[in-house]
Write a protein that holds these residues in place. Sequence first.
Motif, short mmCIF file in Angstrom:
data_model
loop_
_atom_site.label_atom_id
_atom_site.label_comp_id
_atom_site.label_asym_id
_atom_site.label_seq_id
_atom_site.Cartn_x
_atom_site.Cartn_y
_atom_site.Cartn_z
N ARG A 16 -1.46 -10.19 -5.04
CA ARG A 16 -0.76 -9.85 -3.79
C ARG A 16 0.03 -8.56 -3.96
O ARG A 16 -0.02 -7.67 -3.10
CB ARG A 16 0.14 -10.98 -3.33
N ALA A 17 0.73 -8.41 -5.07
CA ALA A 17 1.55 -7.20 -5.28
C ALA A 17 0.68 -5.94 -5.28
O ALA A 17 1.05 -4.93 -4.68
CB ALA A 17 2.32 -7.33 -6.59
N VAL A 18 -0.46 -6.00 -5.95
CA VAL A 18 -1.35 -4.84 -6.01
C VAL A 18 -1.92 -4.53 -4.64
O VAL A 18 -1.95 -3.37 -4.20
CB VAL A 18 -2.47 -5.08 -7.05
N ILE A 19 -2.40 -5.56 -3.95
CA ILE A 19 -3.02 -5.36 -2.64
C ILE A 19 -1.97 -4.90 -1.61
O ILE A 19 -2.23 -4.00 -0.81
CB ILE A 19 -3.77 -6.63 -2.20
N GLU A 20 -0.78 -5.49 -1.66
CA GLU A 20 0.29 -5.05 -0.76
C GLU A 20 0.65 -3.59 -1.00
O GLU A 20 0.92 -2.85 -0.05
CB GLU A 20 1.55 -5.91 -0.95
N GLY A 21 0.64 -3.17 -2.26
CA GLY A 21 0.94 -1.78 -2.58
C GLY A 21 -0.07 -0.82 -1.96
O GLY A 21 0.31 0.23 -1.44
N LEU A 22 -1.33 -1.21 -2.00
CA LEU A 22 -2.36 -0.37 -1.40
C LEU A 22 -2.17 -0.32 0.11
O LEU A 22 -2.18 0.76 0.72
CB LEU A 22 -3.74 -0.92 -1.76
N TYR A 23 -1.97 -1.47 0.73
CA TYR A 23 -1.74 -1.50 2.18
C TYR A 23 -0.48 -0.72 2.57
O TYR A 23 -0.44 -0.10 3.62
CB TYR A 23 -1.64 -2.94 2.70
N ALA A 24 0.53 -0.72 1.72
CA ALA A 24 1.77 0.01 2.02
C ALA A 24 1.50 1.51 2.13
O ALA A 24 2.05 2.19 3.01
CB ALA A 24 2.83 -0.26 0.96
N ILE A 25 0.64 2.03 1.27
CA ILE A 25 0.28 3.45 1.35
C ILE A 25 -0.44 3.73 2.66
O ILE A 25 -0.15 4.70 3.35
CB ILE A 25 -0.57 3.86 0.13
N VAL A 26 -1.37 2.86 3.01
CA VAL A 26 -2.13 3.04 4.26
C VAL A 26 -1.18 2.97 5.46
O VAL A 26 -1.26 3.81 6.37
CB VAL A 26 -3.26 2.01 4.38
N ARG A 27 -0.27 2.01 5.46
CA ARG A 27 0.66 1.88 6.58
C ARG A 27 1.60 3.08 6.68
O ARG A 27 1.98 3.49 7.78
CB ARG A 27 1.46 0.58 6.45
N GLU A 28 1.97 3.64 5.54
CA GLU A 28 2.81 4.85 5.56
C GLU A 28 2.04 6.01 6.18
O GLU A 28 2.57 6.79 6.96
CB GLU A 28 3.25 5.20 4.14
N MET A 29 0.75 6.11 5.85
CA MET A 29 -0.08 7.19 6.39
C MET A 29 -0.42 6.99 7.86
O MET A 29 -0.56 7.96 8.60
CB MET A 29 -1.39 7.29 5.60
N VAL A 30 -0.57 5.73 8.26
CA VAL A 30 -0.99 5.40 9.63
C VAL A 30 -0.04 4.33 10.17
O VAL A 30 -0.38 3.15 10.24
CB VAL A 30 -2.46 4.88 9.65
N PRO A 31 1.18 4.74 10.53
CA PRO A 31 2.18 3.75 10.93
C PRO A 31 1.81 2.94 12.17
O PRO A 31 2.32 1.84 12.35
CB PRO A 31 3.44 4.57 11.16
N ASP A 32 0.90 3.46 12.98
CA ASP A 32 0.50 2.71 14.17
C ASP A 32 -0.68 1.77 13.92
O ASP A 32 -1.16 1.11 14.84
CB ASP A 32 0.19 3.67 15.32
N ALA A 33 -1.16 1.68 12.68
CA ALA A 33 -2.27 0.77 12.36
C ALA A 33 -1.85 -0.67 12.65
O ALA A 33 -0.73 -1.07 12.38
CB ALA A 33 -2.68 0.91 10.90
#
Length: 114
Positions: A16-33
């Motif tokens: 979960r920590a690894v996958i959440e970290g990846l999603y966090a980068i994506v959400r930072e790049m695309v905040p409206d996702a």
Amino acid sequence: MGSVDDYLAGLDPDDRAVIEGLYAIVREMVPDAKQGTGYGMPALVHRGKPLVSVMRAKKHIGVYPFSADAVAAAAPLLEGYDVEKGTIRFQPEHPLPEAAIRAFVTARLAQIDG
């Protein structure tokens, strides 16, 4: 399958920590996702189209940017990782480089926004 958050809640804490970290980068790049699905997998969605899904499989974590071109854009940054046409596979103890994540997300965004 439910939302990304529902999926994450059911994972082993290390995965979960690894996958959440990846999603966090994506959400930072695309905040409206938004949370949604792509090909039946929980995914982040941009403008109604799947942007990325990250799933735990038996022997790896798979990243699915829903585009062979997006994977190809990141491939030079993924030496040593298992990369195929539309999938990137890795082990939790060897997470993807942030630059590679940013490369495939940028490429996928360009396709969606194109």
